[in-house]
Design a protein around this motif. Sequence first.
Motif, PDB file in Angstrom:
ATOM      1  N   ASP A   1      -5.550 -18.492   7.275  1.00 43.53           N
ATOM      2  CA  ASP A   1      -4.836 -18.953   8.460  1.00 43.53           C
ATOM      3  C   ASP A   1      -3.658 -18.063   8.861  1.00 43.53           C
ATOM      4  N   ALA A   2      -3.082 -18.421  10.005  1.00 48.98           N
ATOM      5  CA  ALA A   2      -2.000 -17.623  10.584  1.00 48.98           C
ATOM      6  C   ALA A   2      -0.752 -17.680   9.715  1.00 48.98           C
ATOM      7  N   GLU A   3      -0.497 -18.829   9.126  1.00 48.31           N
ATOM      8  CA  GLU A   3       0.701 -18.979   8.329  1.00 48.31           C
ATOM      9  C   GLU A   3       0.672 -18.026   7.141  1.00 48.31           C
ATOM     10  N   SER A   4      -0.513 -17.846   6.602  1.00 47.96           N
ATOM     11  CA  SER A   4      -0.672 -16.991   5.445  1.00 47.96           C
ATOM     12  C   SER A   4      -0.295 -15.544   5.753  1.00 47.96           C
ATOM     13  N   VAL A   5      -0.552 -15.100   6.985  1.00 49.77           N
ATOM     14  CA  VAL A   5      -0.162 -13.737   7.369  1.00 49.77           C
ATOM     15  C   VAL A   5       1.356 -13.593   7.250  1.00 49.77           C
ATOM     16  N   GLY A   6       2.061 -14.569   7.803  1.00 49.92           N
ATOM     17  CA  GLY A   6       3.514 -14.517   7.742  1.00 49.92           C
ATOM     18  C   GLY A   6       4.028 -14.541   6.315  1.00 49.92           C
ATOM     19  N   ARG A   7       3.416 -15.402   5.512  1.00 49.56           N
ATOM     20  CA  ARG A   7       3.880 -15.544   4.133  1.00 49.56           C
ATOM     21  C   ARG A   7       3.692 -14.247   3.358  1.00 49.56           C
ATOM     22  N   GLN A   8       2.507 -13.654   3.478  1.00 51.27           N
ATOM     23  CA  GLN A   8       2.233 -12.438   2.712  1.00 51.27           C
ATOM     24  C   GLN A   8       3.077 -11.283   3.212  1.00 51.27           C
ATOM     25  N   THR A   9       3.373 -11.267   4.511  1.00 52.42           N
ATOM     26  CA  THR A   9       4.230 -10.205   5.038  1.00 52.42           C
ATOM     27  C   THR A   9       5.611 -10.292   4.406  1.00 52.42           C
ATOM     28  N   THR A  10       6.148 -11.493   4.365  1.00 49.52           N
ATOM     29  CA  THR A  10       7.456 -11.680   3.737  1.00 49.52           C
ATOM     30  C   THR A  10       7.395 -11.259   2.275  1.00 49.52           C
ATOM     31  N   VAL A  11       6.367 -11.733   1.581  1.00 49.79           N
ATOM     32  CA  VAL A  11       6.233 -11.405   0.168  1.00 49.79           C
ATOM     33  C   VAL A  11       6.162  -9.901  -0.019  1.00 49.79           C
ATOM     34  N   SER A  12       5.458  -9.207   0.882  1.00 44.34           N
ATOM     35  CA  SER A  12       5.309  -7.763   0.723  1.00 44.34           C
ATOM     36  C   SER A  12       6.670  -7.077   0.804  1.00 44.34           C
ATOM     37  N   VAL A  13       7.509  -7.518   1.739  1.00 39.71           N
ATOM     38  CA  VAL A  13       8.823  -6.885   1.869  1.00 39.71           C
ATOM     39  C   VAL A  13       9.674  -7.163   0.634  1.00 39.71           C
ATOM     40  N   VAL A  14       9.713  -8.438   0.237  1.00 42.83           N
ATOM     41  CA  VAL A  14      10.538  -8.800  -0.915  1.00 42.83           C
ATOM     42  C   VAL A  14      10.071  -8.047  -2.162  1.00 42.83           C
ATOM     43  N   GLN A  15       8.771  -8.060  -2.378  1.00 47.18           N
ATOM     44  CA  GLN A  15       8.247  -7.408  -3.580  1.00 47.18           C
ATOM     45  C   GLN A  15       8.467  -5.910  -3.557  1.00 47.18           C
ATOM     46  N   SER A  16       8.257  -5.279  -2.410  1.00 44.84           N
ATOM     47  CA  SER A  16       8.383  -3.819  -2.433  1.00 44.84           C
ATOM     48  C   SER A  16       9.846  -3.413  -2.612  1.00 44.84           C
ATOM     49  N   ILE A  17      10.776  -4.152  -2.004  1.00 38.72           N
ATOM     50  CA  ILE A  17      12.189  -3.813  -2.220  1.00 38.72           C
ATOM     51  C   ILE A  17      12.557  -4.029  -3.691  1.00 38.72           C
ATOM     52  N   PHE A  18      12.084  -5.133  -4.225  1.00 40.34           N
ATOM     53  CA  PHE A  18      12.350  -5.419  -5.638  1.00 40.34           C
ATOM     54  C   PHE A  18      11.817  -4.292  -6.527  1.00 40.34           C
ATOM     55  N   LEU A  19      10.571  -3.927  -6.303  1.00 43.24           N
ATOM     56  CA  LEU A  19       9.968  -2.904  -7.160  1.00 43.24           C
ATOM     57  C   LEU A  19      10.622  -1.544  -6.959  1.00 43.24           C
ATOM     58  N   VAL A  20      11.044  -1.261  -5.723  1.00 43.47           N
ATOM     59  CA  VAL A  20      11.718   0.012  -5.467  1.00 43.47           C
ATOM     60  C   VAL A  20      13.004   0.084  -6.281  1.00 43.47           C
ATOM     61  N   ILE A  21      13.758  -1.018  -6.303  1.00 41.30           N
ATOM     62  CA  ILE A  21      15.028  -0.993  -7.033  1.00 41.30           C
ATOM     63  C   ILE A  21      14.777  -0.920  -8.535  1.00 41.30           C
ATOM     64  N   VAL A  22      13.754  -1.642  -9.005  1.00 45.61           N
ATOM     65  CA  VAL A  22      13.393  -1.554 -10.425  1.00 45.61           C
ATOM     66  C   VAL A  22      13.022  -0.114 -10.780  1.00 45.61           C
ATOM     67  N   ALA A  23      12.227   0.505  -9.913  1.00 46.86           N
ATOM     68  CA  ALA A  23      11.809   1.884 -10.174  1.00 46.86           C
ATOM     69  C   ALA A  23      13.024   2.811 -10.189  1.00 46.86           C
ATOM     70  N   ASP A  24      13.949   2.560  -9.270  1.00 47.12           N
ATOM     71  CA  ASP A  24      15.144   3.386  -9.208  1.00 47.12           C
ATOM     72  C   ASP A  24      15.942   3.282 -10.509  1.00 47.12           C
ATOM     73  N   ALA A  25      16.068   2.042 -11.005  1.00 45.66           N
ATOM     74  CA  ALA A  25      16.774   1.855 -12.280  1.00 45.66           C
ATOM     75  C   ALA A  25      16.055   2.592 -13.397  1.00 45.66           C
ATOM     76  N   ALA A  26      14.740   2.494 -13.409  1.00 41.17           N
ATOM     77  CA  ALA A  26      13.968   3.186 -14.441  1.00 41.17           C
ATOM     78  C   ALA A  26      14.195   4.692 -14.363  1.00 41.17           C
ATOM     79  N   PHE A  27      14.251   5.213 -13.139  1.00 44.98           N
ATOM     80  CA  PHE A  27      14.526   6.642 -12.968  1.00 44.98           C
ATOM     81  C   PHE A  27      15.882   7.003 -13.562  1.00 44.98           C
ATOM     82  N   SER A  28      16.878   6.163 -13.270  1.00 42.04           N
ATOM     83  CA  SER A  28      18.223   6.464 -13.758  1.00 42.04           C
ATOM     84  C   SER A  28      18.239   6.558 -15.272  1.00 42.04           C
TER      85      SER A  28
END
Lengths: 261, 378
Positions: B343-370
């Motif tokens: 459904d349409a709601e699921s598109v919105g939900r996964q889009t939000t999740v994608s942003v939250v998750q990718s920012i989270f993982l980017v920061i985790v990766a950055d810490a790992a790099f450090s």
Amino acid sequence: MDPRDDTVIDVRHVCTRFGAQVVHADVSLTVRRGEIFALAGASGCGKSTLLRELILLERPASGSICVLGHDLAGMGEEEARPLRRSWGVMFERGALFSSLTVAENVALPIREHEHLGERLVDELAAVKIALAGLPPAAGPKYPAELSGGMRKRAALARAMALDPELLFLDEPTAGLDPLSATGFDELVRSLRDNLGLTLVVITHDLDLLWRVADRVAFMADGHILGVGTMKELSTSDHPVLSQYFHGPRGRSAWDQAWKAR
Amino acid sequence: MRAPDPLGREGAPRVALDGGVARFSGCWTIGRVGGVERELARLEWPRDRPLILDASRVTALDTAGAWLLESTRRALARSRHEVSVAGLRPDHEALVAMIRARVADRAESVRARSKGALARVGELAARSIRQLLGILGFVGESAFAATAVLRHPRRLRWRPVLHNIESAGFRALPITGLLSFLMGVVIAYQGATQLERYGANIFVADLVGLAMLRELSPLLTAIIVAGRSGSAYAAQIGTMKVTEEIDALRTVGIAPFDLLVLPKLIALTIALPLLVVYADALAVMGGMMMAKTSLGVGYADFLDRFEHAIDLPDYLVGIGKAPVFAAIIAVVGCYQGFQVSGDAESVGRQTTVSVVQSIFLVIVADAAFSVAFSYLGI
């Protein structure tokens, strides 16, 4: 006009244009209380636009439309509210709210318009679901989990939620298998007989037209070519009408397949 | 018959219990039955005689009223009363009969049952684990598809790659540039008060250079791109899934992965490092401007110091992280797009999740790099 008058819908000289394209040249028709009135015609002949004008989603360029004794021209949202409450619409693709379960979909208009106890609303939703011919197990399901036929029935249940006196059905049987479509025919007729509804049905389905409709208006190129019972229309010698009703069923079948896509 | 009653309150639905006879009167329609359901529930039905529900004075009845009548009858029958309905008009009789026939014995509450707290915690945990495994699987699939394309470079679709470079890279230039410039200004400004206290004004170049080039520019750019493009990837693929376009691609023999994921992955891996270079430049400009206005460090002095303060590795470390961030954003965005269901709601939900998750993982990766860089002494 007295609301108890026999006429439920009165469309007079309606013209509709989208830019340069003329959708309705001069359409007039009346629907009487308690009948099943069908609008037939080829795809793109303006049936759905007329329906959208009847339910206040679109306005004609000129002409007048009276529904349940109210003139729709220049009607404000505030005046339209009680009117919207007294009709139900079943959209071609169901238009169920995908984030709500079937039962919540049906309960939504009831909660919006009436002050009833939670329990009664739930029960009424279950009653409508049952009247639409769905098993009780369909209630807690989401629209995405239903088959096409069940979705149509769920949409019908929602359209009937407020016990409307007027029900609009847009292509109720398109995309259904013959058995489900036959079931739907019978459902529609029993609703009219038992609830005293007036039904306006848009359809291509020749079976539905023959088996259920009391009167049929046939539209082509923005005009009403004929209004009458199926018998009268099918014996008409208008070339378009006779082609539609007597030609090979290819055309209807093709339309069906295209709609069912 | 079912038209609104012009007499208003006169037609209000009533029920009066008189011995064994309950007299129903008035308009039993959905708009009217609001209060009467409670009245019905309060009635004390006598046990010692057969009950009659007399509906002869009901002036209007719709399915809501008919259901109340029928459910009252059912409830009484269940509690072993002898009960009958009398006096219905023929048309009302037909309506009640239809409801009796169609509605199953108990039209119980049909809402989805809510779950207990423990069950929800368990479900959440299970879902998180599934997500993690799913992303890992998706990473594997991406790598597999990427190597396949590397072996047969002609299979790669260049047009979508270029299109994605334009939309994710070129179109992001204004916003990335502006934010980096402001970030440089802010860093220099924050440092200025401290450095001035020690008379170490010139070290603002070290501060801006190291902070922006090594850490903040790549991070900031990645976050902007995750918000702009990662969400767009999830929404695009998710919508295509809802409209069955993904299935349509499969049926015409195009692997959705090749058309939808790989070009995005490649494009972003190219575009993000370039964006970081651009962001670095603007951040340093912002810092320079601030150094001049609030610390009195001229452009020439600043650049002179900058040359000494920043080594090439510092610069490359920042840019080197960008492709990793790009891969994270593209993979998470596409993966969440494919997770859309129905459904349409699921598109919105996964889009939000994608942003939250990718920012989270980017920061985790950055810490790992450090951590990794400090071990390696870079």
